[in-house]
Design an enzyme around this catalytic site. Structure first.
Site, mmCIF file in Angstrom:
data_model
loop_
_atom_site.group_PDB
_atom_site.id
_atom_site.type_symbol
_atom_site.label_atom_id
_atom_site.label_comp_id
_atom_site.label_asym_id
_atom_site.label_seq_id
_atom_site.Cartn_x
_atom_site.Cartn_y
_atom_site.Cartn_z
ATOM 1 N N ASP A 63 0.815 -1.214 0.000
ATOM 2 C CA ASP A 63 0.000 0.000 0.000
ATOM 3 C C ASP A 63 0.853 1.270 0.000
ATOM 4 O OD1 ASP A 63 0.969 -0.335 2.587
ATOM 5 O OD2 ASP A 63 -0.973 -0.729 3.461
ATOM 6 N N ASN A 129 -7.545 -2.428 14.436
ATOM 7 C CA ASN A 129 -8.941 -2.777 14.138
ATOM 8 C C ASN A 129 -9.031 -3.990 13.210
ATOM 9 O OD1 ASN A 129 -8.101 -1.741 11.710
ATOM 10 N ND2 ASN A 129 -9.573 -0.068 11.621
ATOM 11 N N HIS A 131 -7.239 -4.497 10.393
ATOM 12 C CA HIS A 131 -7.016 -4.299 8.960
ATOM 13 C C HIS A 131 -5.703 -4.945 8.510
ATOM 14 C CE1 HIS A 131 -5.003 -0.217 9.905
ATOM 15 N NE2 HIS A 131 -4.084 -0.873 9.224
ATOM 16 N N GLU A 136 -9.663 -1.835 5.397
ATOM 17 C CA GLU A 136 -10.310 -1.511 6.662
ATOM 18 C C GLU A 136 -11.541 -2.393 6.889
ATOM 19 O OE1 GLU A 136 -8.905 0.336 8.750
ATOM 20 O OE2 GLU A 136 -8.355 2.327 8.029
HETATM 21 C C1 GLP Z 1 -0.640 0.643 8.551
HETATM 22 C C2 GLP Z 1 -0.143 -0.188 7.371
HETATM 23 C C3 GLP Z 1 -0.338 -1.665 7.645
HETATM 24 C C4 GLP Z 1 0.264 -2.000 9.004
HETATM 25 C C5 GLP Z 1 -0.470 -1.249 10.078
HETATM 26 C C6 GLP Z 1 0.043 -1.537 11.475
HETATM 27 O O1 GLP Z 1 -2.006 0.786 8.535
HETATM 28 N N1 GLP Z 1 -0.817 0.128 6.154
HETATM 29 O O2 GLP Z 1 0.285 -2.410 6.611
HETATM 30 O O3 GLP Z 1 0.173 -3.383 9.224
HETATM 31 O O4 GLP Z 1 -0.280 0.130 9.816
HETATM 32 O O5 GLP Z 1 1.100 -0.706 11.799
HETATM 33 P P1 GLP Z 1 2.157 -0.951 12.929
HETATM 34 O O6 GLP Z 1 3.006 -2.080 12.465
HETATM 35 O O7 GLP Z 1 2.913 0.329 13.029
HETATM 36 O O8 GLP Z 1 1.404 -1.292 14.164
#
Ligand code: GLP
Length: 237
Positions: A63, A129, A131, A136
């Site tokens: 993404d 949440n 995702h 989402e």
């Molecule tokens: C963002 C990214 C996801 C990631 C998520 C969790 O939303 N698009 O790919 O898994 O954050 O982030 P973190 O690893 O900082 O908790």
């Protein structure tokens, strides 16, 4: 789902690095789906320091924020350069072009890249949440690359990476759920107490678009690499 629980994120990241290197060196995996966020940073550090040679491989990221220039300090393009690609170059690395405001064109182009390069091993983090990528709650399980509206909780979670006077992007290009499920193997990492509820729902709850990661229960080869804090609500932990 294979669930592996480690004392801490460092040990879990070490095991994931070993699995990726094994897939590359011994099983001819050449297309890696990569994730961003804070979770894979230790893993990328370990890969960067390892002897693995990804110069024959392709990286495809999940993404990118919509509307951010790729050189913006908080773009996922910049993140990948800093944490991995600068140290461990791939033959080609693909990340959605967040600066392409022609949404249909960008979606089509990314879906074509995914079609041309089926993913051998997909890395995932996990949103609080539930995702995955930026898919989402409520995301369609048949979705391919799409422009998504980020939820308030995701925008807030991402706020910490931006200066206080900067607006956090509210939209992102993301591989869809169907694109993620097309990978031959999926490895999800989740660390910390704040992920524990999402982890429990992903593993023990119903498969539902309300918690996108629950769809991973339907994939034949998924491994979860968790630290104890993220795993502590699981019945089997
Ligand atoms: C963002 C990214 C996801 C990631 C998520 C969790 O939303 N698009 O790919 O898994 O954050 O982030 P973190 O690893 O900082 O908790």
């Amino acid at each position: 789902m294979n669930v592996f629980i480690f004392a801490n994120s460092q040990e879990a990241s070490q095991k994931v690095a070993e699995r990726m290197i094994q897939a590359h060196d011994q099983e001819n995996a050449r297309v890696f789906g990569l994730a961003t966020g804070s979770t894979p940073i230790e893993l990328y550090q370990l890969l960067s320091q390892s002897a693995v040679d990804f110069s024959d491989s392709i990286a495809i990221n999940l993404d990118e924020y919509y509307g951010l220039d790729q050189n913006h300090p908080q773009s996922y393009h910049t993140y990948m350069q800093n944490h991995l690609f600068r140290h461990k170059p791939f033959a080609h690395s693909y990340i959605p072009n967040g600066h392409n405001l022609d949404v249909d064109q960008e979606i089509q182009a990314y879906d074509q890249i995914l079609k041309n390069h089926p993913i051998d091993l997909q890395l995932l983090g996990l949103g609080k949440n539930g995702h995955i990528g930026f898919n989402e709650p409520g995301s369609d399980f048949t979705s391919h690359t799409q422009l998504v509206n980020l939820t308030e909780s995701t925008i807030q979670a991402n706020q910490r990476f931006f200066n206080h006077n900067e607006t956090v992007p509210t939209q992102a290009y993301s591989m869809g759920i169907a694109s993620i499920l097309a990978a031959k193997e999926i490895i999800l990492l989740a660390f910390g107490e704040h992920k524990a509820q999402a982890v429990q729902a992903m593993v023990e709850g119903p498969v539902t678009p309300d918690l996108p990661a629950s769809v991973l229960q339907t994939h034949p080869k998924v491994s979860l690499y968790l630290d104890e804090a993220a795993a502590h609500l699981l019945k089997q932990s």
